[in-house]
Design an enzyme around this catalytic site. Structure first.
Site, short mmCIF file in Angstrom:
data_model
loop_
_atom_site.label_atom_id
_atom_site.label_comp_id
_atom_site.label_asym_id
_atom_site.label_seq_id
_atom_site.Cartn_x
_atom_site.Cartn_y
_atom_site.Cartn_z
N GLU A 253 36.97 27.88 -21.92
CA GLU A 253 35.98 28.54 -22.78
C GLU A 253 36.08 30.05 -22.56
OE1 GLU A 253 31.53 27.49 -23.32
OE2 GLU A 253 31.53 29.43 -22.29
N THR B 156 32.70 31.05 -27.70
CA THR B 156 31.25 30.95 -27.87
C THR B 156 30.76 31.88 -28.99
OG1 THR B 156 30.73 32.72 -26.31
CG2 THR B 156 30.95 30.50 -25.40
N ALA C 299 23.53 32.87 -30.56
CA ALA C 299 22.64 32.08 -31.41
C ALA C 299 22.00 32.97 -32.47
CB ALA C 299 21.55 31.41 -30.58
N HIS D 25 32.52 28.00 -31.72
CA HIS D 25 31.14 27.51 -31.60
C HIS D 25 30.33 28.00 -32.81
CE1 HIS D 25 31.27 27.03 -26.91
NE2 HIS D 25 32.42 26.73 -27.48
N GLY E 163 21.66 26.10 -30.31
CA GLY E 163 21.50 27.47 -29.82
C GLY E 163 20.25 27.56 -28.96
N ASP E 164 20.28 28.50 -28.03
CA ASP E 164 19.11 28.70 -27.16
C ASP E 164 18.03 29.42 -27.93
OD1 ASP E 164 19.63 27.46 -24.72
OD2 ASP E 164 21.07 29.03 -24.21
N LYS F 262 24.00 12.61 -32.01
CA LYS F 262 25.03 13.58 -32.41
C LYS F 262 26.34 12.85 -32.73
CE LYS F 262 23.80 16.80 -28.96
NZ LYS F 262 23.78 18.15 -28.36
P1 FAD Z 1 20.26 19.74 -29.43
O1 FAD Z 1 21.28 18.69 -29.30
O2 FAD Z 1 19.64 19.97 -30.76
O3 FAD Z 1 19.13 19.49 -28.33
C1 FAD Z 1 18.09 20.45 -28.13
C2 FAD Z 1 16.90 19.75 -27.47
O4 FAD Z 1 16.30 18.86 -28.41
C3 FAD Z 1 17.28 18.89 -26.27
O5 FAD Z 1 16.24 18.94 -25.34
C4 FAD Z 1 17.40 17.49 -26.86
O6 FAD Z 1 17.21 16.50 -25.87
C5 FAD Z 1 16.30 17.52 -27.91
N1 FAD Z 1 16.56 16.65 -29.07
C6 FAD Z 1 17.73 16.48 -29.72
N2 FAD Z 1 17.57 15.62 -30.77
C7 FAD Z 1 16.25 15.27 -30.77
C8 FAD Z 1 15.45 14.43 -31.60
N3 FAD Z 1 15.97 13.78 -32.66
N4 FAD Z 1 14.13 14.29 -31.30
C9 FAD Z 1 13.58 14.94 -30.25
N5 FAD Z 1 14.30 15.76 -29.43
C10 FAD Z 1 15.61 15.93 -29.68
N6 FAD Z 1 24.50 28.46 -27.00
C11 FAD Z 1 24.80 29.50 -27.83
O7 FAD Z 1 23.90 30.19 -28.30
N7 FAD Z 1 26.10 29.80 -28.14
C12 FAD Z 1 27.14 29.07 -27.66
O8 FAD Z 1 28.30 29.35 -27.98
C13 FAD Z 1 26.85 27.97 -26.81
N8 FAD Z 1 27.84 27.18 -26.31
C14 FAD Z 1 27.53 26.08 -25.55
C15 FAD Z 1 28.56 25.24 -25.11
C16 FAD Z 1 28.27 24.12 -24.33
C17 FAD Z 1 29.39 23.20 -23.88
C18 FAD Z 1 26.93 23.83 -23.97
C19 FAD Z 1 26.61 22.64 -23.11
C20 FAD Z 1 25.91 24.66 -24.39
C21 FAD Z 1 26.19 25.78 -25.19
N9 FAD Z 1 25.18 26.64 -25.66
C22 FAD Z 1 25.49 27.70 -26.48
C23 FAD Z 1 23.80 26.43 -25.25
C24 FAD Z 1 23.02 25.53 -26.24
O9 FAD Z 1 22.82 26.23 -27.45
C25 FAD Z 1 21.69 25.19 -25.57
O10 FAD Z 1 21.88 24.31 -24.50
C26 FAD Z 1 20.58 24.72 -26.50
O11 FAD Z 1 19.35 24.83 -25.80
C27 FAD Z 1 20.71 23.28 -26.96
O12 FAD Z 1 21.74 23.14 -27.83
P2 FAD Z 1 22.19 21.67 -28.34
O13 FAD Z 1 23.18 21.88 -29.40
O14 FAD Z 1 22.57 20.81 -27.20
O15 FAD Z 1 20.82 21.18 -28.96
#
Ligand code: FAD
Length: 289
Positions: free
Chosen positions: A21, A52, A55, A82, A113-114, A169
Site C-alpha cells: 500500500e 489510498t 475520505a 481506493h 471512509g473515516d 460486502k
Molecule cells: P463499512 O464497511 O461501511 O463499515 C463501517 C461501520 O459500519 C463498521 O463499524 C461496520 O461494522 C458497520 N456496518 C457495516 N454495514 C452495516 C450495516 N448494514 N448495518 C449496521 N452497521 C454496519 N480510509 C480512507 O479514508 N481512505 C483510504 O484509502 C482507506 N484505506 C483503507 C484500507 C484498508 C485496508 C482499511 C482496512 C481501511 C482503510 N481506510 C481508508 C479506513 C476506512 O475508511 C475506515 O476503517 C472506515 O471507518 C470504515 O470503512 P469501511 O469501508 O470498512 O466501512
C-alpha cells in the site's frame, strides 16, 4: 490485471500474492514524488500496489486514480485505487467513477471512509456503508475489493457482527478483502475461522504495518483499535529512548509476523509501506521474494 485473477492464479499455483500500500505524497509535485515512490516499489515486483485516498474527495484524493494508473501503465504493476463514499451524493460518485475510468483504473478498494474529525452526529450523503457503494462500482466494470477487520471495526463492539457486515460486502460484489493492520497473528487466525463460518469465500489478504515510533503506534491504536500484544509493549519500553533501534525492532517484528502468516498459508500479504521502499524491501527479503 484484475486482482481477483491474481488471487485465482496464485491459488492454482500454490503461491501467496504479496502486495504493497502507498499513499499519494502530500504537497506540490505530488505526481513527480509519487512516480519516484512507485518506481522504487514496483522494482521489488509486488503482485499489486494499492493507493489510498482521502475520505470525502478532499486532500490528495484526486491523485489516487492518476497514481494507480501510473503504476499499471508506466511501471507494468497491477494497481488498486481506493475510493470512499462518506458524505457523497450519487451524482458525485458517478463523476468520480468517470474520472477513475478515464484514468484507466481497473481495480478499486471500496471504503466508507473515516468520519471527519470535526463531524458530530450524522453525516449527509447518499451512502451509509461501503456495501452501499460496491454495487455501483461493480456495475461500472471495476474489480472491487473492500476492508476487513480481524479485531472488529472500531465502531462495532461485536466481532461476529463485524463479520456479518463483511459478508454483506461480499454479497454486494466484493471479490477480495484487505485487512486492517494487526500486531497479533492469532487474532487473524481466529477471525479467519469466523469468516469461513460466515460463508466468506473470497480471498482475504493480511495487512501488516511495521511500527516505526511510539507516536505512530499510539495513533494507530487509537484510530483503529488494534491490540498491542506484550512483545510489542516490551519493545516499545526497551527502546523508548532509542528511536533508531525501535524502528529496526518494528520492522523486524513485522517481518516475523509476515513469515508466520506465510507459513500458515494465508490468501495474501499486504504491506503498509508508508511509501518507504526500505520497509517493502525488508518484507520481501523476509518472505524470500
Ligand atoms: P463499512 O464497511 O461501511 O463499515 C463501517 C461501520 O459500519 C463498521 O463499524 C461496520 O461494522 C458497520 N456496518 C457495516 N454495514 C452495516 C450495516 N448494514 N448495518 C449496521 N452497521 C454496519 N480510509 C480512507 O479514508 N481512505 C483510504 O484509502 C482507506 N484505506 C483503507 C484500507 C484498508 C485496508 C482499511 C482496512 C481501511 C482503510 N481506510 C481508508 C479506513 C476506512 O475508511 C475506515 O476503517 C472506515 O471507518 C470504515 O470503512 P469501511 O469501508 O470498512 O466501512
Amino acid at each position: 490485471m484484475r486482482i481477483d485473477s491474481i488471487f485465482a492464479q496464485a491459488h492454482d499455483a500454490g503461491t501467496i500474492p504479496v502486495s504493497f500500500e502507498m499513499f499519494p505524497p502530500k504537497g506540490e509535485l505530488t505526481l513527480d514524488r509519487a512516480r519516484d515512490a512507485s518506481r522504487a516499489l514496483c522494482a521489488l515486483h509486488p503482485d499489486f500496489i494499492s493507493v489510498t485516498c482521502s475520505a470525502g474527495g478532499s486532500g490528495n484524493s484526486g491523485a489516487t486514480a492518476e497514481i494507480a494508473s501510473m503504476i499499471s501503465h508506466e511501471f507494468g504493476t497491477s494497481s488498486v485505487a481506493h475510493i470512499t463514499c462518506i458524505g457523497q451524493t450519487r451524482a458525485e460518485l458517478a463523476s468520480r467513477i468517470d474520472a477513475y475510468r478515464a484514468a484507466g483504473v481497473e481495480n478499486v478498494l471500496a471504503l466508507r471512509g473515516d468520519r471527519p474529525q470535526d463531524a458530530e452526529g450524522t453525516i449527509t450523503g447518499d451512502f451509509t456503508y461501503a456495501s452501499d457503494l460496491i454495487p455501483a462500482l461493480v456495475e461500472a466494470g471495476f474489480c472491487v475489493g473492500a476492508a476487513a477487520y480481524p479485531e472488529g471495526h472500531i465502531e462495532c463492539d461485536d466481532l461476529a457482527e463485524s463479520v456479518r457486515h463483511l459478508r454483506l460486502k461480499q454479497d454486494a460484489g466484493a471479490s477480495f478483502f484487505v485487512t486492517q493492520l494487526f500486531f497479533d497473528n492469532d487474532y487473524f487466525y481466529r477471525f479467519r475461522e469466523l469468516a469461513d463460518a460466515a460463508g466468506i469465500t473470497v480471498p482475504i489478504t493480511c495487512g501488516i504495518m511495521p511500527f516505526m515510533s511510539k507516536q505512530q503506534v499510539s495513533r494507530m491504536v487509537f484510530m483503529c483499535g488494534a491490540s498491542l500484544p506484550s512483545p510489542v509493549i516490551k519493545l516499545l519500553a526497551r527502546f523508548e529512548d532509542d528511536p533508531a533501534s525501535l524502528t529496526a525492532a518494528g520492522l523486524d517484528y513485522a517481518c516475523r509476523q509476515l513469515e508466520d502468516l506465510q507459513d500458515h498459508g494465508v490468501d495474501g500479504l499486504h504491506i503498509y509501506t508508508m511509501n518507504r521502499p526500505s520497509v517493502a524491501r525488508a518484507a520481501m527479503e523476509a518472505l524470500g521474494r
